[in-house]
Design a protein around this motif. Structure first.
Motif, PDB file in Angstrom:
ATOM      1  N   GLU A  83       0.806  -1.224   0.000  1.00  0.00           N
ATOM      2  CA  GLU A  83       0.000   0.000   0.000  1.00  0.00           C
ATOM      3  C   GLU A  83       0.839   1.275   0.000  1.00  0.00           C
ATOM      4  N   THR A  84       2.134   1.140   0.283  1.00  0.00           N
ATOM      5  CA  THR A  84       2.987   2.338   0.326  1.00  0.00           C
ATOM      6  C   THR A  84       3.794   2.528  -0.957  1.00  0.00           C
ATOM      7  N   LEU A  85       3.386   1.860  -2.030  1.00  0.00           N
ATOM      8  CA  LEU A  85       4.185   1.923  -3.260  1.00  0.00           C
ATOM      9  C   LEU A  85       4.502   3.360  -3.675  1.00  0.00           C
ATOM     10  N   ASP A  86       3.482   4.227  -3.717  1.00  0.00           N
ATOM     11  CA  ASP A  86       3.759   5.606  -4.169  1.00  0.00           C
ATOM     12  C   ASP A  86       4.695   6.329  -3.196  1.00  0.00           C
ATOM     13  N   THR A  87       4.561   6.028  -1.910  1.00  0.00           N
ATOM     14  CA  THR A  87       5.437   6.671  -0.914  1.00  0.00           C
ATOM     15  C   THR A  87       6.878   6.202  -1.086  1.00  0.00           C
ATOM     16  N   VAL A  88       7.031   4.908  -1.271  1.00  0.00           N
ATOM     17  CA  VAL A  88       8.388   4.363  -1.445  1.00  0.00           C
ATOM     18  C   VAL A  88       9.060   5.045  -2.634  1.00  0.00           C
ATOM     19  N   ILE A  89       8.326   5.168  -3.741  1.00  0.00           N
ATOM     20  CA  ILE A  89       8.904   5.803  -4.940  1.00  0.00           C
ATOM     21  C   ILE A  89       9.170   7.281  -4.673  1.00  0.00           C
ATOM     22  N   ASN A  90       8.224   7.936  -4.021  1.00  0.00           N
ATOM     23  CA  ASN A  90       8.355   9.373  -3.764  1.00  0.00           C
ATOM     24  C   ASN A  90       9.548   9.697  -2.864  1.00  0.00           C
ATOM     25  N   GLN A  91       9.916   8.753  -2.014  1.00  0.00           N
ATOM     26  CA  GLN A  91      11.019   9.008  -1.084  1.00  0.00           C
ATOM     27  C   GLN A  91      12.393   8.655  -1.649  1.00  0.00           C
ATOM     28  N   SER A 142      17.247   3.463  -0.014  1.00  0.00           N
ATOM     29  CA  SER A 142      18.085   3.381   1.189  1.00  0.00           C
ATOM     30  C   SER A 142      17.233   3.475   2.454  1.00  0.00           C
ATOM     31  N   LYS A 143      15.951   3.830   2.284  1.00  0.00           N
ATOM     32  CA  LYS A 143      15.080   3.969   3.456  1.00  0.00           C
ATOM     33  C   LYS A 143      14.298   2.692   3.763  1.00  0.00           C
ATOM     34  N   SER A 144      14.343   1.748   2.879  1.00  0.00           N
ATOM     35  CA  SER A 144      13.567   0.516   3.110  1.00  0.00           C
ATOM     36  C   SER A 144      14.416  -0.485   3.912  1.00  0.00           C
ATOM     37  N   PRO A 145      13.768  -1.537   4.436  1.00  0.00           N
ATOM     38  CA  PRO A 145      14.504  -2.472   5.309  1.00  0.00           C
ATOM     39  C   PRO A 145      15.692  -3.136   4.627  1.00  0.00           C
ATOM     40  N   LYS A 146      16.708  -3.420   5.433  1.00  0.00           N
ATOM     41  CA  LYS A 146      17.899  -4.128   4.926  1.00  0.00           C
ATOM     42  C   LYS A 146      17.620  -5.624   4.815  1.00  0.00           C
ATOM     43  N   LEU A 147      16.679  -6.063   5.634  1.00  0.00           N
ATOM     44  CA  LEU A 147      16.330  -7.492   5.675  1.00  0.00           C
ATOM     45  C   LEU A 147      14.814  -7.598   5.517  1.00  0.00           C
ATOM     46  N   PHE A 148      14.364  -8.263   4.464  1.00  0.00           N
ATOM     47  CA  PHE A 148      12.920  -8.419   4.289  1.00  0.00           C
ATOM     48  C   PHE A 148      12.602  -9.693   3.506  1.00  0.00           C
ATOM     49  N   ALA A 149      11.312 -10.009   3.481  1.00  0.00           N
ATOM     50  CA  ALA A 149      10.879 -11.226   2.780  1.00  0.00           C
ATOM     51  C   ALA A 149       9.776 -10.877   1.800  1.00  0.00           C
ATOM     52  N   ILE A 150       9.695 -11.684   0.761  1.00  0.00           N
ATOM     53  CA  ILE A 150       8.607 -11.541  -0.211  1.00  0.00           C
ATOM     54  C   ILE A 150       7.926 -12.901  -0.318  1.00  0.00           C
ATOM     55  N   ASP A 151       6.651 -12.926   0.040  1.00  0.00           N
ATOM     56  CA  ASP A 151       5.913 -14.189  -0.035  1.00  0.00           C
ATOM     57  C   ASP A 151       5.253 -14.281  -1.412  1.00  0.00           C
ATOM     58  N   ASN A 152       5.479 -15.352  -2.117  1.00  0.00           N
ATOM     59  CA  ASN A 152       4.906 -15.575  -3.453  1.00  0.00           C
ATOM     60  C   ASN A 152       5.269 -14.452  -4.421  1.00  0.00           C
ATOM     61  N   ILE A 153       6.513 -14.333  -4.714  1.00  0.00           N
ATOM     62  CA  ILE A 153       7.009 -13.228  -5.546  1.00  0.00           C
ATOM     63  C   ILE A 153       6.432 -13.235  -6.956  1.00  0.00           C
ATOM     64  N   GLU A 154       5.997 -14.393  -7.423  1.00  0.00           N
ATOM     65  CA  GLU A 154       5.595 -14.493  -8.820  1.00  0.00           C
ATOM     66  C   GLU A 154       4.227 -13.903  -9.127  1.00  0.00           C
ATOM     67  N   THR A 155       3.491 -13.519  -8.102  1.00  0.00           N
ATOM     68  CA  THR A 155       2.114 -13.078  -8.304  1.00  0.00           C
ATOM     69  C   THR A 155       2.022 -12.031  -9.416  1.00  0.00           C
ATOM     70  N   HIS A 162      22.877  -2.984  -3.222  1.00  0.00           N
ATOM     71  CA  HIS A 162      22.270  -2.139  -2.182  1.00  0.00           C
ATOM     72  C   HIS A 162      22.312  -2.783  -0.801  1.00  0.00           C
ATOM     73  N   ASN A 163      23.069  -3.870  -0.708  1.00  0.00           N
ATOM     74  CA  ASN A 163      23.266  -4.523   0.580  1.00  0.00           C
ATOM     75  C   ASN A 163      21.954  -4.903   1.262  1.00  0.00           C
ATOM     76  N   LYS A 164      21.088  -5.524   0.504  1.00  0.00           N
ATOM     77  CA  LYS A 164      19.806  -5.978   1.059  1.00  0.00           C
ATOM     78  C   LYS A 164      19.816  -7.504   1.125  1.00  0.00           C
ATOM     79  N   GLN A 165      19.249  -8.021   2.194  1.00  0.00           N
ATOM     80  CA  GLN A 165      19.133  -9.474   2.327  1.00  0.00           C
ATOM     81  C   GLN A 165      17.652  -9.844   2.199  1.00  0.00           C
ATOM     82  N   ILE A 166      17.359 -10.797   1.328  1.00  0.00           N
ATOM     83  CA  ILE A 166      15.962 -11.065   1.000  1.00  0.00           C
ATOM     84  C   ILE A 166      15.655 -12.556   1.102  1.00  0.00           C
ATOM     85  N   LEU A 167      14.505 -12.847   1.678  1.00  0.00           N
ATOM     86  CA  LEU A 167      13.986 -14.219   1.704  1.00  0.00           C
ATOM     87  C   LEU A 167      12.737 -14.234   0.826  1.00  0.00           C
ATOM     88  N   ILE A 168      12.673 -15.175  -0.087  1.00  0.00           N
ATOM     89  CA  ILE A 168      11.605 -15.171  -1.094  1.00  0.00           C
ATOM     90  C   ILE A 168      10.962 -16.550  -1.157  1.00  0.00           C
TER      91      ILE A 168
END
Lengths: 236, 422
Positions: free
Chosen positions: B229-237, B317-330, B351-357
């Protein structure tokens, strides 16, 4: 768990169910046993044109001979780091009917019938494979059908000579109320799972029971001994 | 980086340890426990944030809430334990977390977290600051330079030489951030702890929902924007460099000319969208007449919203360094799945991000290079006892030149992670 993967190439899903439990007796968890199913290389459109090679001895032969010098079923399975063994299963009952040039050893008055037939079938498979992967293969040669292996769980006698072991097994299953309904399985879609489930209910997955059953079927015993040789020294 | 997770007594996971890379893809049958792994990490994250955890906190963080007796592992023939144990091993620190429910039969029960912290290898403050500086500068470098094979230090030197003013400004910013941190009089140990805690604390499981990405208010229900829901905010920042980098990916959609944020929400007044969507994100189609080429995210296709979210989240650079994406293919075309996955692997390093997918789409696997130790693929499976175990899937070195696609290996059953019941 053994923390390694083993593949099974077999004629049918029923056979896989039985072999899976025998492998469990050697420490494999079900999740470590991968069924290599030629049928998965085909989609519904392909299957419309080719029903014959799926789940038959022809299917096993196709996997072994491959195409254009490549054997994708083996090469792909062995490409995975923790997969170093594949079991090839064949029921000897219908080898000749599949139009193979095969001279079965004499059965009557031949104490070595099982051993000789097993050796001949292994040689046949090795030929199909052009002697590739030899040290990574295990052979589940069921004489004459894997149902004869299952009969050892119900009868206290040599099950190799029993004619029409399929019918005989069905009688035992009915008598013991070992049915699809009892195991909550689909009667036509879950045949493999059914064989896996009822043989597990007879504790085929426990070494102690397996060792008892193989005394009534030489071809089953030979398979067990080959597993012992391969895995007992490095048991997980 | 989070190097290892040990999960005990959580849902279907009785006891499992997973050694992670930078990008970690989990495949498995439906119900194998993939999402449980992500949730265990989420549990550790909220446990660090709150003194007690209630059902509302869990729910709004994307946790599938049930009564504690169902969250604690419960297997036939095993006595149920009343405690969940999570052990997280970072590069230099270990965080142990234990969670106990107040009432295991009450779905609204609160959970009591116990935290302990252990420094595994004390890093000197100079190294921490150097790493921090490098990691802060690298994402700001222009794309072409950062993709080259030269060392991080040399990349920075080259950048400094080429853009001295920009470089000085970046260094000033970082310097003030560090001074601010030191101004709090934090010890070396505390500095280490805060870095890892911050990464864990910001952990998010993204489970994107198209309506949320479109900005429909009914879907604005999570605390951290887990549904997109924060897609526009993420881009705007995004700063200018980050936005430019994101716009490099316009090529992924053949019809796309550009996207932009209508910060004053003026286009709504001009009839570009109904009043349903709160999103300020708009797109421009390259084939339409100029006066009719703009449309809102409310009217866009689903795929682009998902892709923009993933890429912007990694680049930012403002988003989490560690995050997960459930069902990325949607909502993604198979070819796009492969390509985007490959880009995600590159971007996560940059960007030094660690991701679980997690995924159910074989095409995602074709974007992974398993010979890169940072990129890891896992089979999540249920054992004969029904508990979840995770197995890293690796290929033998000799298959490097074979033309086997991972997608094919998966669908044919060679990797596992498919049902063998039919």
């Amino acid at each position: 768990m053994r923390n390694e993967i083993i593949g099974i190439i077999s004629e049918g899903v029923e056979d896989q169910g039985v072999i899976k439990n025998i492998l469990r007796a050697f420490g494999f968890d079900g999740s470590e046993i991968k069924l290599i199913r030629p049928g998965l290389s085909k989609d519904a459109t392909d299957r419309h044109h080719d029903q014959q090679s799926i789940g038959t001895i022809q299917g096993v032969k196709n996997s072994c001979t491959g195409k254009d010098g490549k054997r994708p079923d083996f090469d792909k399975a062995f490409s995975v780091l923790d997969c170093n063994n594949i079991v090839i299963h064949i029921d000897t009952a219908e080898i000749e009917e599949q139009d193979f040039e095969f001279n079965r050893p004499q059965k009557e008055d031949n104490d070595n019938y099982c051993a000789e037939l097993r050796e001949q079938v292994i040689e046949l498979i090795s030929n199909w494979l052009e002697y590739n992967y030899q040290d990574r293969l295990l052979y589940a040669i069921a004489i004459e059908e894997i149902e004869a292996w299952c009969l050892t769980m119900f009868e206290v006698r040599d099950t190799v000579p029993i004619i029409n072991s399929k019918n005989r097994l069905q009688q035992h299953l009915n008598k013991n109320n070992l049915t699809f309904k009892k195991f909550k399985l689909h009667p036509t879609k879950s045949k493999g799972k059914f064989f896996e489930t009822f043989t597990k209910s007879k504790k085929l997955d426990k070494k102690k029971h397996l060792s008892k059953y193989v005394e009534y079927n030489k071809s089953m015993k030979d398979f067990m001994l080959s597993l012992e040789k391969r895995f007992e020294n490095k048991k997980a | 980086m989070l190097e290892k997770i040990q999960i005990k007594n959580f849902k279907s996971i009785l006891d499992d340890t997973i050694s992670l890379g930078k990008v970690n893809v989990f495949i498995g049958e439906n119900g194998s426990g993939k999402s449980n792994i992500l949730e265990a990490l989420m549990f550790a994250s909220v446990a660090e944030t709150y003194e007690t955890i209630d059902a509302d906190i869990l729910y709004t963080n994307g946790f599938r809430v049930s009564k504690p007796s169902l969250i604690l592992s419960s297997f036939k023939g095993k006595k149920q334990k009343n405690i969940i144990e999570l052990n997280l091993i970072f590069s230099d620190t270990e965080i142990r977390c234990e969670l106990k429910p107040h009432d295991k039969n009450n779905i609204f029960s609160k959970w009591e977290p116990q935290y302990s912290f252990n420094i595994l290898a004390e890093t000197d403050i100079e190294k921490i600051i150097t790493d921090y500086t490098i990691n802060s500068i690298l994402p700001k470098l222009v794309d072409a330079e950062s993709k080259s094979n030269i060392s991080n230090e040399n990349k920075i030197k080259e950048y400094a030489k080429k853009f001295p003013k920009k470089f000085n400004k970046i260094v000033e910013n970082i310097s003030s951030q560090i001074t601010e941190g030191l101004g709090e009089n934090i010890s070396n140990k505390e500095f280490q702890k805060s870095q890892n805690y911050r990464n864990l604390n910001n952990f998010i499981i993204y489970t994107l929902n198209t309506e949320a990405l479109r900005g429909i208010p009914e879907f604005q229900i999570s605390r951290k924007g887990i549904y997109g829901e924060t897609l526009d905010t993420v881009i705007n920042q995004l700063n200018k460099e980050e936005l430019d980098e994101l716009k490099n990916y316009l090529y992924a959609f053949s019809w796309l000319d550009d996207f932009f944020i209508d910060t004053k929400d003026e286009l709504k007044q001009k009839g570009y969208k109904l009043n349903h969507s709160k999103s300020l994100l708009y797109f421009r189609d390259k084939y339409m007449m100029v006066k009719n080429s703009v449309f809102s995210s409310e009217n866009s296709n689903e795929g682009i919203l998902h892709i923009l979210f993933y890429l912007a989240t990694i680049i930012s650079s403002k988003s989490p360094k560690l995050f997960a994406i459930d069902n990325i293919e949607t909502s993604l075309n198979p070819h796009l799945c492969q390509h985007v996955m490959s880009e995600i692997c590159e971007l996560s390093k940059k960007h030094n991000k660690q991701i679980l997918i997690t995924t159910h789409n074989p095409a995602i696997l074709d974007g992974l290079n398993l010979f890169d130790n940072d990129i890891r693929l896992f089979e999540v499976k249920r054992t004969d006892n029904g508990d979840t175990k995770t197995r890293r899937i690796e290929l033998k070195p000799e298959v490097k030149n074979n033309d086997y696609k991972l997608s094919d290996l998966w669908t044919r059953g060679f990797l596992g992670a498919i049902s063998e019941n039919f």
